[in-house]
Design an enzyme around this catalytic site. Structure first.
Site, PDB file in Angstrom:
ATOM      1  CG  PHE A  93      10.004   1.379   0.656  1.00  0.00           C
ATOM      2  CD1 PHE A  93      11.203   0.694   1.024  1.00  0.00           C
ATOM      3  CD2 PHE A  93       8.819   0.422   0.738  1.00  0.00           C
ATOM      4  CE1 PHE A  93      11.391  -0.582   1.028  1.00  0.00           C
ATOM      5  CE2 PHE A  93       8.921  -0.794   0.899  1.00  0.00           C
ATOM      6  CZ  PHE A  93      10.219  -1.427   0.933  1.00  0.00           C
ATOM      7  CE  LYS A 110       2.995  10.466  -1.334  1.00  0.00           C
ATOM      8  NZ  LYS A 110       3.963   9.704  -0.295  1.00  0.00           N
ATOM      9  CD  GLU A 147       4.542   7.739   3.662  1.00  0.00           C
ATOM     10  OE1 GLU A 147       4.886   7.624   2.529  1.00  0.00           O
ATOM     11  OE2 GLU A 147       3.449   7.231   3.695  1.00  0.00           O
ATOM     12  NE  ARG A 148       6.780   2.865   4.214  1.00  0.00           N
ATOM     13  CZ  ARG A 148       6.613   1.840   3.881  1.00  0.00           C
ATOM     14  NH1 ARG A 148       7.482   0.870   3.511  1.00  0.00           N
ATOM     15  NH2 ARG A 148       5.113   1.640   3.076  1.00  0.00           N
ATOM     16  CB  CYS A 160       8.367  -4.490  -7.997  1.00  0.00           C
ATOM     17  SG  CYS A 160       9.185  -3.745  -9.398  1.00  0.00           S
ATOM     18  CD  GLU A 162       5.122  -7.559  -3.356  1.00  0.00           C
ATOM     19  OE1 GLU A 162       4.224  -6.653  -3.230  1.00  0.00           O
ATOM     20  OE2 GLU A 162       6.027  -6.977  -4.530  1.00  0.00           O
TER      21      GLU A 162
HETATM   22  P1  NAD Z   1       2.894   1.688  -0.805  1.00  0.00           P
HETATM   23  O1  NAD Z   1       1.792   1.019  -1.627  1.00  0.00           O
HETATM   24  O2  NAD Z   1       2.828   1.476   0.820  1.00  0.00           O
HETATM   25  O3  NAD Z   1       3.292   3.051  -1.061  1.00  0.00           O
HETATM   26  C1  NAD Z   1       3.496   3.796  -2.485  1.00  0.00           C
HETATM   27  C2  NAD Z   1       2.930   5.137  -2.314  1.00  0.00           C
HETATM   28  O4  NAD Z   1       1.635   5.242  -2.050  1.00  0.00           O
HETATM   29  C3  NAD Z   1       3.888   6.022  -1.227  1.00  0.00           C
HETATM   30  O5  NAD Z   1       3.915   7.079  -1.864  1.00  0.00           O
HETATM   31  C4  NAD Z   1       2.915   6.094  -0.081  1.00  0.00           C
HETATM   32  O6  NAD Z   1       2.913   7.144   0.611  1.00  0.00           O
HETATM   33  C5  NAD Z   1       1.411   6.124  -1.083  1.00  0.00           C
HETATM   34  N1  NAD Z   1       0.221   5.494  -0.201  1.00  0.00           N
HETATM   35  C6  NAD Z   1       0.611   4.614   0.768  1.00  0.00           C
HETATM   36  N2  NAD Z   1      -0.872   4.109   1.236  1.00  0.00           N
HETATM   37  C7  NAD Z   1      -1.646   5.057   0.857  1.00  0.00           C
HETATM   38  C8  NAD Z   1      -2.858   5.197   0.777  1.00  0.00           C
HETATM   39  N3  NAD Z   1      -3.913   4.499   1.645  1.00  0.00           N
HETATM   40  N4  NAD Z   1      -3.732   6.121  -0.082  1.00  0.00           N
HETATM   41  C9  NAD Z   1      -3.024   6.748  -0.980  1.00  0.00           C
HETATM   42  N5  NAD Z   1      -1.777   6.772  -1.220  1.00  0.00           N
HETATM   43  C10 NAD Z   1      -0.888   5.935  -0.219  1.00  0.00           C
HETATM   44  O7  NAD Z   1       4.132   0.503  -1.230  1.00  0.00           O
HETATM   45  P2  NAD Z   1       5.693   0.829  -0.761  1.00  0.00           P
HETATM   46  O8  NAD Z   1       5.663  -0.204   0.297  1.00  0.00           O
HETATM   47  O9  NAD Z   1       6.245   1.915  -0.658  1.00  0.00           O
HETATM   48  O10 NAD Z   1       6.380  -0.106  -1.878  1.00  0.00           O
HETATM   49  C11 NAD Z   1       6.604  -1.283  -2.079  1.00  0.00           C
HETATM   50  C12 NAD Z   1       5.427  -2.006  -3.094  1.00  0.00           C
HETATM   51  O11 NAD Z   1       5.678  -1.344  -4.313  1.00  0.00           O
HETATM   52  C13 NAD Z   1       5.574  -3.387  -3.226  1.00  0.00           C
HETATM   53  O12 NAD Z   1       4.427  -4.059  -3.435  1.00  0.00           O
HETATM   54  C14 NAD Z   1       6.374  -3.434  -4.719  1.00  0.00           C
HETATM   55  O13 NAD Z   1       6.367  -4.910  -5.451  1.00  0.00           O
HETATM   56  C15 NAD Z   1       5.955  -2.334  -5.449  1.00  0.00           C
HETATM   57  N6  NAD Z   1       6.711  -1.882  -6.387  1.00  0.00           N
HETATM   58  C16 NAD Z   1       6.318  -2.055  -7.669  1.00  0.00           C
HETATM   59  C17 NAD Z   1       6.894  -1.783  -8.820  1.00  0.00           C
HETATM   60  C18 NAD Z   1       6.424  -1.898 -10.187  1.00  0.00           C
HETATM   61  O14 NAD Z   1       6.980  -1.268 -11.199  1.00  0.00           O
HETATM   62  N7  NAD Z   1       5.293  -2.671 -10.507  1.00  0.00           N
HETATM   63  C19 NAD Z   1       8.237  -1.037  -8.453  1.00  0.00           C
HETATM   64  C20 NAD Z   1       8.631  -0.895  -7.245  1.00  0.00           C
HETATM   65  C21 NAD Z   1       7.844  -1.353  -6.316  1.00  0.00           C
END
Ligand code: NAD
Length: 498
Positions: A149, A173, A176-177, A281, A383
């Site tokens: 998100f 994909k 969804e937020r 991140c 985090e």
């Molecule tokens: P998230 O892991 O909740 O979601 C990421 C994606 O995975 C979304 O599209 C979501 O729909 C999907 N998802 C969520 N739960 C799932 C499940 N159980 N099974 C399969 N798919 C699932 O992350 P978020 O809250 O959207 O984003 C924040 C996180 O992303 C933080 O930890 C941040 O550090 C990380 N991030 C990392 C980078 C990087 O390049 N390392 C960049 C941006 C964000």
């Protein structure tokens, strides 16, 4: 109420699964729209569409593909204000910060314009008698990206621009937020001349992700999100024979050496720690002053700056940062602040009771600053992803270097110093994928690559830059000999060059 749909085969398709999620306006806390969460069948429809369109796109010469990217860059610039406002309204970040989100993605679209050059293979003339040898990079076919998100424009653009320029069809994909901007990006790609079916957006949750992870037509998956899900996606995708790269969470440290310009270091911490409400991140969430004198000098400057931070709605031009993405994100970050107090850290600035007049239901959290944080505390290990900065005092440089190096995450790390030797040693030895010297958020530019180490990255190639071309193509190496060079008779030993 507005419902955000999928984008399949060049048009918006309303969700038909019957499952929906709310999209909030974080600034006010209200529900502003809903998004349909795809069923496995809806995802398969997108995959089928992509698989049908891809061969023709792959056969389109790279210069023509580059021209689509060129027009897309123009359209992103023309639509920058609209995209930034849409993004800020769903994510909560301020409008200038949202423009940065689009801009850092646009730069990867600019990089992808160079695809004719980037895809050139290698050639060896007369590698043996009458034998020429060459390699070429071919697209994989249908590939997918699953994005978080916190950068709803930048990270989708990091994924689909190089993938599509390489000749693949892409299924995105998004989170969804905040799913509206990804659909707008797909519309703009179509307007730029991309054939229908080459970029599809499926809205959804785990159902959509699991379908992409297990469908044999999807050749590669790029994921960005939290580490546990990153690891799950990596393991599941790999078990289904896919090429997978997954980028996870972070705990980025900024070392402040005693000789650093403390005013500069404090300003850097303010922006990198609290910008975008800490939902980056590459946010700095741990400051490590080296020695007690440096700690006192830093905090003397930092505390009033943190107290003076202006929190406001996303469209407030004077806001330093806006609301968090959801009420749950605020509650989670607040719980960590409570925990830090229980664990014995000193809470120097307490933003837990912050309320914004007129926006009482918005998802706000005031800035929080901890001192005397220890490596065994949960607020150090986990985090938090909120406007919470921890100060861990190190007695010397060796201890300061060990902290980020021994942390389970290894995304970014920075050092602030005037000492070239210390900086050089830090760059060489810190266990993190991206390092800043007097730069708090060392996000590499589009033509370099982005990726963390340890639990911040799963897989061996980075995002954007030359690695993205490697990830979204496979190499074919050809050995060719024409009849005039062929020897008489059969050969039974393994061929060796004479
Ligand atoms: P998230 O892991 O909740 O979601 C990421 C994606 O995975 C979304 O599209 C979501 O729909 C999907 N998802 C969520 N739960 C799932 C499940 N159980 N099974 C399969 N798919 C699932 O992350 P978020 O809250 O959207 O984003 C924040 C996180 O992303 C933080 O930890 C941040 O550090 C990380 N991030 C990392 C980078 C990087 O390049 N390392 C960049 C941006 C964000």
């Amino acid at each position: 109420m507005r419902e955000v749909g999928h984008f399949i085969g060049g048009k918006i398709v309303a969700g038909s699964s019957g499952r929906k999620a709310d999209i909030f306006r974080p600034a006010t806390g209200e529900v502003q729209a809903t998004v349909g969460l795809a069923s496995a069948d809806e995802v398969r429809m997108a995959i089928a569409n992509a698989a049908e369109a891809q061969p023709k796109w792959a056969a389109t010469n790279p210069q023509r593909r580059a021209r689509v990217m060129m027009r897309f860059v123009d359209l992103l610039n023309q639509n920058m204000d609209e995209l930034a406002e849409l993004l800020a309204a769903e994510h909560g970040k301020t409008v200038p910060d949202a423009k940065g989100d689009v801009q850092r993605g646009l730069e990867v679209a600019e990089f992808a314009i160079g695809i004719p050059h980037l895809l050139k293979g290698e050639f060896t003339e007369s590698a043996g008698p009458g034998i020429d040898m060459y390699s070429m990079r071919q697209p994989l076919g249908v590939v997918a990206g699953i994005t978080p998100f916190n950068f709803p424009a930048m990270i989708p653009l990091w994924k689909f621009c190089p993938a599509i320029a390489c000749g693949n069809a892409f299924i995105l994909k998004p989170s969804e937020r905040d799913p509206s901007v990804p659909v707008r990006l797909a519309e703009l790609m179509l307007e730029a001349g991309l054939p229908a079916g080459i970029l599809n957006v499926v809205q959804g949750d785990k159902v959509a992700v699991d379908t992409l992870l297990t469908d044999p037509r999807v050749m590669a998956i790029g994921f960005v999100g939290s580490s546990d899900i990153a690891q799950y996606v990596y393991a599941t995708g790999a078990a289904h024979g896919k090429r997978v790269q997954c980028f996870g969470g972070a705990k980025n440290h900024m070392i402040v050496m005693p000789d650093a310009d403390m005013e500069q270091a404090a300003n850097a911490l303010i922006g990198a720690g609290y910008g975008s409400a800490g939902e980056r991140c590459m946010a700095v969430s741990v400051a490590v002053p080296v020695g007690e004198k440096a700690a006192e000098a830093l905090l003397e400057r930092l505390v009033p700056k943190v107290e003076a931070l202006r929190v406001g709605p996303s469209d407030d031009p004077d806001a330093d940062y806006g609301p968090l993405v959801t009420r749950a994100a605020v509650d989670r970050a607040r719980r960590y602040v409570d925990l830090g107090v229980e664990e014995g850290a000193s809470l120097l600035v307490d933003g837990r009771d912050f309320r914004l007049q007129g926006y009482e239901d918005g998802f706000y959290l005031g800035p929080c600053l901890f001192d005397h944080v220890k490596p065994n505390m949960a607020i150090y290990k986990d985090e938090i992803f909120g406007p919470v900065l921890s100060v861990v005092r190190a007695k010397d440089y060796a201890e300061a270097l060990r902290l980020p190096s021994e942390h389970e995450y290894g995304n970014g790390a920075a050092i602030f110093t005037r000492d070239g030797d210390a900086a050089r040693d830090f760059v060489a030895n810190v266990e993190a994928g991206m390092v800043g010297v007097n730069v708090p958020i060392p996000v590499p530019l589009a033509y370099h690559t982005f990726g963390g180490w340890k639990r911040s990255g799963f897989g061996d190639l980075n995002q954007h830059g030359p690695d993205s071309v490697r990830f979204y193509t496979r190499t074919k190496t050809v050995t060719s000999r024409w009849p005039s060079g062929v020897k008489e008779g059969a050969e039974f030993s393994i061929p060796v060059m004479e």
